[in-house]
Design an enzyme around this catalytic site. Structure first.
Site, PDB file in Angstrom:
ATOM      1  N   LYS A  13     -12.999  -9.168 -14.079  1.00  0.00           N
ATOM      2  CA  LYS A  13     -13.169  -7.714 -14.242  1.00  0.00           C
ATOM      3  C   LYS A  13     -12.236  -6.938 -13.316  1.00  0.00           C
ATOM      4  O   LYS A  13     -11.578  -6.004 -13.743  1.00  0.00           O
ATOM      5  CB  LYS A  13     -14.622  -7.312 -13.947  1.00  0.00           C
ATOM      6  CG  LYS A  13     -15.650  -7.971 -14.859  1.00  0.00           C
ATOM      7  CD  LYS A  13     -17.065  -7.447 -14.588  1.00  0.00           C
ATOM      8  CE  LYS A  13     -17.595  -7.778 -13.207  1.00  0.00           C
ATOM      9  NZ  LYS A  13     -17.873  -9.210 -12.995  1.00  0.00           N
ATOM     10  N   ARG A  88     -25.026  -2.937 -14.079  1.00  0.00           N
ATOM     11  CA  ARG A  88     -25.306  -4.346 -13.886  1.00  0.00           C
ATOM     12  C   ARG A  88     -26.737  -4.716 -14.260  1.00  0.00           C
ATOM     13  O   ARG A  88     -27.105  -5.884 -14.190  1.00  0.00           O
ATOM     14  CB  ARG A  88     -25.119  -4.669 -12.428  1.00  0.00           C
ATOM     15  CG  ARG A  88     -24.391  -6.003 -12.245  1.00  0.00           C
ATOM     16  CD  ARG A  88     -24.082  -6.091 -10.844  1.00  0.00           C
ATOM     17  NE  ARG A  88     -23.439  -7.170 -10.253  1.00  0.00           N
ATOM     18  CZ  ARG A  88     -22.169  -7.174  -9.852  1.00  0.00           C
ATOM     19  NH1 ARG A  88     -21.375  -6.207 -10.165  1.00  0.00           N
ATOM     20  NH2 ARG A  88     -21.725  -8.168  -9.163  1.00  0.00           N
ATOM     21  N   ARG A 127     -11.248 -18.325  -5.124  1.00  0.00           N
ATOM     22  CA  ARG A 127     -10.872 -16.910  -4.992  1.00  0.00           C
ATOM     23  C   ARG A 127     -10.803 -16.515  -3.519  1.00  0.00           C
ATOM     24  O   ARG A 127     -11.604 -16.936  -2.712  1.00  0.00           O
ATOM     25  CB  ARG A 127     -11.924 -16.045  -5.698  1.00  0.00           C
ATOM     26  CG  ARG A 127     -11.655 -14.553  -5.578  1.00  0.00           C
ATOM     27  CD  ARG A 127     -12.255 -13.787  -6.717  1.00  0.00           C
ATOM     28  NE  ARG A 127     -13.642 -13.427  -6.483  1.00  0.00           N
ATOM     29  CZ  ARG A 127     -14.354 -12.704  -7.353  1.00  0.00           C
ATOM     30  NH1 ARG A 127     -13.820 -12.325  -8.504  1.00  0.00           N
ATOM     31  NH2 ARG A 127     -15.599 -12.407  -7.098  1.00  0.00           N
ATOM     32  N   ARG A 162     -14.881 -14.406   0.633  1.00  0.00           N
ATOM     33  CA  ARG A 162     -15.990 -13.477   0.818  1.00  0.00           C
ATOM     34  C   ARG A 162     -17.250 -14.200   1.295  1.00  0.00           C
ATOM     35  O   ARG A 162     -17.480 -15.343   0.947  1.00  0.00           O
ATOM     36  CB  ARG A 162     -16.292 -12.762  -0.514  1.00  0.00           C
ATOM     37  CG  ARG A 162     -15.483 -11.512  -0.718  1.00  0.00           C
ATOM     38  CD  ARG A 162     -15.524 -10.987  -2.135  1.00  0.00           C
ATOM     39  NE  ARG A 162     -16.828 -11.034  -2.785  1.00  0.00           N
ATOM     40  CZ  ARG A 162     -17.038 -10.617  -4.032  1.00  0.00           C
ATOM     41  NH1 ARG A 162     -16.039 -10.121  -4.748  1.00  0.00           N
ATOM     42  NH2 ARG A 162     -18.234 -10.694  -4.564  1.00  0.00           N
ATOM     43  N   ARG A 173     -25.604 -15.726  -7.541  1.00  0.00           N
ATOM     44  CA  ARG A 173     -25.001 -14.605  -8.264  1.00  0.00           C
ATOM     45  C   ARG A 173     -24.924 -14.892  -9.759  1.00  0.00           C
ATOM     46  O   ARG A 173     -25.136 -14.002 -10.586  1.00  0.00           O
ATOM     47  CB  ARG A 173     -23.607 -14.291  -7.710  1.00  0.00           C
ATOM     48  CG  ARG A 173     -23.665 -13.433  -6.450  1.00  0.00           C
ATOM     49  CD  ARG A 173     -22.399 -13.522  -5.654  1.00  0.00           C
ATOM     50  NE  ARG A 173     -21.236 -13.042  -6.378  1.00  0.00           N
ATOM     51  CZ  ARG A 173     -19.988 -13.487  -6.164  1.00  0.00           C
ATOM     52  NH1 ARG A 173     -19.764 -14.419  -5.274  1.00  0.00           N
ATOM     53  NH2 ARG A 173     -19.007 -12.988  -6.842  1.00  0.00           N
TER      54      ARG A 173
HETATM   55  P1  ADP Z   1     -18.759 -10.117  -8.558  1.00  0.00           P
HETATM   56  O1  ADP Z   1     -18.607  -9.390  -9.865  1.00  0.00           O
HETATM   57  O2  ADP Z   1     -17.625 -11.008  -8.273  1.00  0.00           O
HETATM   58  O3  ADP Z   1     -20.094 -10.755  -8.368  1.00  0.00           O
HETATM   59  P2  ADP Z   1     -18.851  -7.581  -7.119  1.00  0.00           P
HETATM   60  O4  ADP Z   1     -17.789  -7.279  -6.133  1.00  0.00           O
HETATM   61  O5  ADP Z   1     -18.885  -6.817  -8.388  1.00  0.00           O
HETATM   62  O6  ADP Z   1     -18.731  -9.123  -7.359  1.00  0.00           O
HETATM   63  O7  ADP Z   1     -20.286  -7.418  -6.435  1.00  0.00           O
HETATM   64  C1  ADP Z   1     -20.613  -8.025  -5.213  1.00  0.00           C
HETATM   65  C2  ADP Z   1     -22.054  -7.691  -4.826  1.00  0.00           C
HETATM   66  O8  ADP Z   1     -22.221  -6.265  -4.702  1.00  0.00           O
HETATM   67  C3  ADP Z   1     -23.114  -8.096  -5.823  1.00  0.00           C
HETATM   68  O9  ADP Z   1     -23.489  -9.439  -5.669  1.00  0.00           O
HETATM   69  C4  ADP Z   1     -24.245  -7.130  -5.471  1.00  0.00           C
HETATM   70  O10 ADP Z   1     -24.906  -7.516  -4.284  1.00  0.00           O
HETATM   71  C5  ADP Z   1     -23.494  -5.861  -5.173  1.00  0.00           C
HETATM   72  N1  ADP Z   1     -23.304  -4.991  -6.364  1.00  0.00           N
HETATM   73  C6  ADP Z   1     -22.100  -4.629  -6.906  1.00  0.00           C
HETATM   74  N2  ADP Z   1     -22.268  -3.820  -7.962  1.00  0.00           N
HETATM   75  C7  ADP Z   1     -23.609  -3.660  -8.120  1.00  0.00           C
HETATM   76  C8  ADP Z   1     -24.423  -2.954  -9.056  1.00  0.00           C
HETATM   77  N3  ADP Z   1     -23.887  -2.235 -10.051  1.00  0.00           N
HETATM   78  N4  ADP Z   1     -25.771  -3.034  -8.903  1.00  0.00           N
HETATM   79  C9  ADP Z   1     -26.331  -3.737  -7.915  1.00  0.00           C
HETATM   80  N5  ADP Z   1     -25.629  -4.439  -7.002  1.00  0.00           N
HETATM   81  C10 ADP Z   1     -24.276  -4.401  -7.090  1.00  0.00           C
END
Ligand code: ADP
Ligand code: ZN
Length: 217
Positions: A13, A88, A127, A162, A173
């Site tokens: 993404k 999400r 990554r 990370r 996740r």
């Molecule tokens: P990835 O898509 O690789 O899991 P992100 O950078 O999108 O990583 O998200 C990392 C973390 O940030 C998630 O595991 C969550 O804890 C938090 N997060 C990000 N976006 C949201 C969202 N829309 N709602 C709830 N938590 C979020």
């Protein structure tokens, strides 16, 4: 363009959003980047969410909606936006629908980046992310390493793994994705906004599929 990017962690993404943003000046909005920035800066919000994020849990919907309601009204969104990592959960998607209606904004589509689980696991463990919260460039030790190992090409900051990219947090996740986020595919299908793209290959293929769909609209 005004797009939502859906897909499991590691589906690409962020990479696709950055490339699309370069094409027409739309802005990438990554809730993950915003939240990691808050943790690094040690703000009140950052302290509140640090442990949730580290273990790979979602941040509460209300917090995310407060952030996004403000973010979507900033002037740089006028040219278009690429929502990366948001919505999400079904409640976030419902709330976004209401918010966009209130702001008079119409989405072009929700793009579902589809990738097999084995590919996801491989991508996430290899990554690496720039540690500078204003940069957060993404690398991959196998397929897209930085020119100098451990140093960001764009800003020179250390490139790190990370906190939530340990094997344990990754599997958590992915499970959270299946339970909470995958139902959004059905949600946007019903809305008539869904485009599913095979995202196992190079990002050019994904960009071409999105471009073709936008052109046909
Ligand atoms: P990835 O898509 O690789 O899991 P992100 O950078 O999108 O990583 O998200 C990392 C973390 O940030 C998630 O595991 C969550 O804890 C938090 N997060 C990000 N976006 C949201 C969202 N829309 N709602 C709830 N938590 C979020
Ligand atoms: Zn950087």
């Amino acid at each position: 363009m005004k797009l939502i990017l859906l897909g499991a962690p590691g589906a690409g993404k962020g990479t696709v959003a950055k490339l699309l943003a370069e094409m027409d000046g739309s802005v990438q909005i990554s809730t993950g980047d915003i939240l990691r920035g808050a943790v690094t800066a040690g703000t009140e919000l950052g302290k509140q969410i640090e442990s949730l994020m580290k273990s790979g849990d979602l941040v509460p919907d209300e917090l995310i909606m407060d952030i996004m309601e403000q973010r979507l009204q900033e002037p740089d969104c006028e040219k278009g936006f690429l929502l990366d990592g948001f919505p999400r959960t079904i409640p976030q998607a419902e709330a976004l629908k209401g918010l966009l209606a209130k702001l008079g904004i119409e989405l072009d589509m929700a793009v579902n980046l589809e990738v097999a689980r084995e590919v996801i696991l491989d991508r996430l463990t290899t990554r690496r992310t720039c540690s500078n919260s204003d940069c957060q460039a993404i690398y991959n030790v196998k397929s897209n390493p930085s020119r100098q190992a451990g140093i960001c090409d764009k800003c020179g900051s250390p490139v790190i793994q990370r906190d939530d990219e340990t094997a344990e947090a990754i599997s958590h996740r992915l499970q959270t994705y299946v339970e909470k986020t995958a139902p959004l595919i059905g949600f946007y299908e019903k809305e008539g906004l869904l485009l599913t793209v095979d995202a196992a290959g190079p990002s050019e293929t994904v960009l071409a599929a999105i471009g073709a769909k936008l052109a046909a609209a």
